[in-house]
Scaffold this motif. Structure first.
Motif, short mmCIF file in Angstrom:
data_model
loop_
_atom_site.label_atom_id
_atom_site.label_comp_id
_atom_site.label_asym_id
_atom_site.label_seq_id
_atom_site.Cartn_x
_atom_site.Cartn_y
_atom_site.Cartn_z
N SER A 1 86.27 -0.03 93.29
CA SER A 1 85.95 0.22 94.69
C SER A 1 87.19 0.57 95.49
CB SER A 1 85.28 -1.01 95.31
OG SER A 1 85.15 -0.86 96.71
N PRO A 2 87.07 1.49 96.45
CA PRO A 2 88.21 1.80 97.32
C PRO A 2 88.50 0.68 98.33
CG PRO A 2 86.26 3.01 98.04
CD PRO A 2 85.90 2.35 96.73
N HIS B 1 88.12 -6.94 106.18
CA HIS B 1 87.79 -6.27 107.44
C HIS B 1 87.32 -4.83 107.23
CE1 HIS B 1 92.11 -5.10 107.01
NE2 HIS B 1 91.66 -3.95 107.50
N GLU B 2 87.21 -4.38 105.98
CA GLU B 2 86.69 -3.05 105.69
C GLU B 2 85.19 -3.06 105.40
OE1 GLU B 2 90.76 -1.16 103.71
OE2 GLU B 2 89.27 -2.12 102.39
N LEU B 3 84.52 -4.16 105.72
CA LEU B 3 83.09 -4.31 105.40
C LEU B 3 82.17 -3.49 106.29
CD1 LEU B 3 82.77 -8.17 104.83
CD2 LEU B 3 82.59 -6.38 103.11
N ARG B 4 82.65 -3.02 107.40
CA ARG B 4 81.76 -2.36 108.37
C ARG B 4 80.99 -1.20 107.72
NH1 ARG B 4 82.62 -2.21 114.39
NH2 ARG B 4 80.83 -1.04 115.14
N LEU C 1 88.10 -9.19 94.10
CA LEU C 1 87.82 -9.88 95.34
C LEU C 1 88.56 -9.20 96.50
CD1 LEU C 1 88.19 -13.60 94.13
CD2 LEU C 1 86.09 -12.22 94.29
N LEU C 2 87.86 -9.04 97.62
CA LEU C 2 88.52 -8.50 98.81
C LEU C 2 89.44 -9.56 99.41
CD1 LEU C 2 85.60 -6.55 100.55
CD2 LEU C 2 87.27 -5.74 98.86
N ARG C 3 90.48 -9.10 100.08
CA ARG C 3 91.53 -9.97 100.58
C ARG C 3 91.48 -10.08 102.11
NH1 ARG C 3 95.38 -10.20 96.43
NH2 ARG C 3 97.00 -10.89 97.88
N ARG C 4 91.93 -11.21 102.62
CA ARG C 4 92.11 -11.40 104.06
C ARG C 4 93.42 -10.75 104.50
NH1 ARG C 4 93.48 -16.45 104.12
NH2 ARG C 4 95.61 -16.16 104.85
N ASP C 5 93.34 -9.95 105.56
CA ASP C 5 94.54 -9.34 106.13
C ASP C 5 94.79 -9.99 107.49
OD1 ASP C 5 96.56 -7.80 107.16
OD2 ASP C 5 95.48 -5.89 107.07
N ASP C 6 95.83 -10.80 107.58
CA ASP C 6 96.10 -11.55 108.80
C ASP C 6 96.52 -10.66 109.97
OD1 ASP C 6 95.46 -14.04 107.72
OD2 ASP C 6 97.46 -14.26 106.84
N LYS C 7 96.87 -9.43 109.69
CA LYS C 7 97.29 -8.52 110.77
C LYS C 7 96.11 -7.81 111.42
CE LYS C 7 101.82 -7.64 108.65
NZ LYS C 7 102.73 -6.60 108.09
N ALA C 8 94.95 -7.86 110.78
CA ALA C 8 93.79 -7.13 111.29
C ALA C 8 93.15 -7.89 112.45
CB ALA C 8 92.76 -6.94 110.17
N PRO C 9 92.81 -7.22 113.54
CA PRO C 9 92.15 -7.90 114.67
C PRO C 9 90.81 -8.50 114.28
CG PRO C 9 92.13 -5.50 114.96
CD PRO C 9 93.04 -5.78 113.82
#
Length: 352
Positions: A125-126, A131-134, A213-221
């Motif tokens: 998957s790309p 936060h890319e779930l939208r 697994l997708l990762r948490r990005d602490d910089k993302a709003p």
């Protein structure tokens, strides 16, 4: 002498009947999740010494557990996620009468541990970050499950809009993972489970060829908005060494042991005895139960607005903490989540 023996006999019979074996049930979650292992640990290490035959029952998860605790005969305990409990409280405060009738008589026995949230996608998957779930096709878990509530609440918090029904599916974890890999009709499968979870522990090394697994990005709003209700966490590679090569930062939700506000003396006595056994056998739980018990503390910190402890058990545990020489410490109140129509559906309120 005969009178003495008769009196002693009566006393012994009374004592035995007072501590006769009782049959209780605890509702948990799926057979391959963490909750049911926690329930079985409680049955073995706490229930048995207290002469309580505690049966750990599988379920669809937290929202269903709230309803079964209220209405199913024999169910005296439930494992419930903090966001699910809070969602019922919010719905009740917003005027939902059914939610109020369900949640108002429930009481917390003990805060437990944080459960990690797994965002599973295909290895090719790309997608990389949560936060890319939208606008993606997401399996949130069965209706009535805590996972479904968590996944949809997270989506709403991150993107300020409900997850579109056209993009949501409500399959079991196993069914969803098959669809993710085989026919690729899903983009992400959301699973809530305390590590190590049997579902992931059972995976072979070849799993890394198919999933990541997708990762948490602490910089993302979006992450900052999600953390208004959920907590930063890490899924450790040592939990799943067969197929995970590195730690993955994610989010988590808190688990609670919940009961009903029983006022009958017999049930109060049984649950107090259960709490005494929990205190006496807590070291066994931590050393021989699921690894998540090592994160649990015998404390009764302040709860969020609308939450209450079960008073007889609260007093018992506070006494236990004092005897152990570990005074209770305050913790942050459980955060409040907003209600929405999708939550009502997932809590099972619109179906009642």
């Amino acid at each position: 002498m005969k009178h003495f023996r008769w009196t002693l006999c009566v006393l012994l019979i009374g004592w035995t009947s007072a501590f006769a074996q009782v049959d209780y049930k605890i509702v948990t979650a799926s057979e391959r999740g963490t909750y049911i292992q926690i329930g079985r640990d409680l049955a073995k290490w706490v229930g048995q010494p207290a002469k309580i035959n505690l049966e750990a029952l599988p379920s669809n998860g937290s929202a269903e557990n709230v309803q079964r605790l209220r209405f199913e005969p024999g169910v005296k305990l439930a494992l419930v996620q903090s966001d699910v409990y809070q969602a019922f409280v919010d719905q009740a405060a917003a005027g939902n009468v059914t939610a109020g009738k369900l949640i108002s008589p429930l009481r917390v026995m003990l805060p437990l541990y944080d459960e990690e949230i797994y965002f599973v996608t295909r290895a090719d998957s790309p997608l990389t970050y949560i936060h890319e779930l939208r606008d993606k096709k997401i399996n949130v878990g069965p209706v009535g499950s805590g996972t479904a509530l968590s996944a949809t609440t997270l989506y709403r918090l991150m993107f300020s809009t409900p997850l579109p029904e056209a993009n949501a599916s409500y399959l079991s974890n196993e069914e969803a993972l098959r669809k993710l890999i085989d026919d690729k009709t899903l983009d992400v499968v959301v699973i809530v489970a305390g590590q190590p979870a049997k579902l992931f522990s059972d995976m072979a090394p070849e799993a890394r060829q198919y999933i990541k697994l997708l990762r948490r990005d602490d910089k993302a709003p979006e992450t900052e908005r999600a953390e208004s209700t959920y907590f930063p966490a890490t899924i450790h590679s040592k939990s799943y060494p067969a197929w995970m090569a590195e730690d993955v930062p994610t989010l988590s939700v808190r688990a609670f042991l919940v009961t009903y506000n029983y006022d009958t003396q017999a049930t109060q006595n049984n649950l107090k005895r259960f709490a005494e056994s929990l205190c006496a056998n807590f070291d066994n739980l931590q050393s021989q139960g699921h690894p998540k018990w090592q994160e649990v503390q015998l404390k009764t910190p302040p709860l969020g607005k609308g939450w209450k402890y079960y008073a007889p058990v609260e007093k018992t545990l506070q006494s236990c903490v004092a005897q152990r020489g570990r005074p209770a410490q305050a913790a942050a109140p459980v955060p409040v989540t907003k209600s929405c129509n999708q939550q009502e559906k997932l809590l099972g309120l619109c179906r009642m």
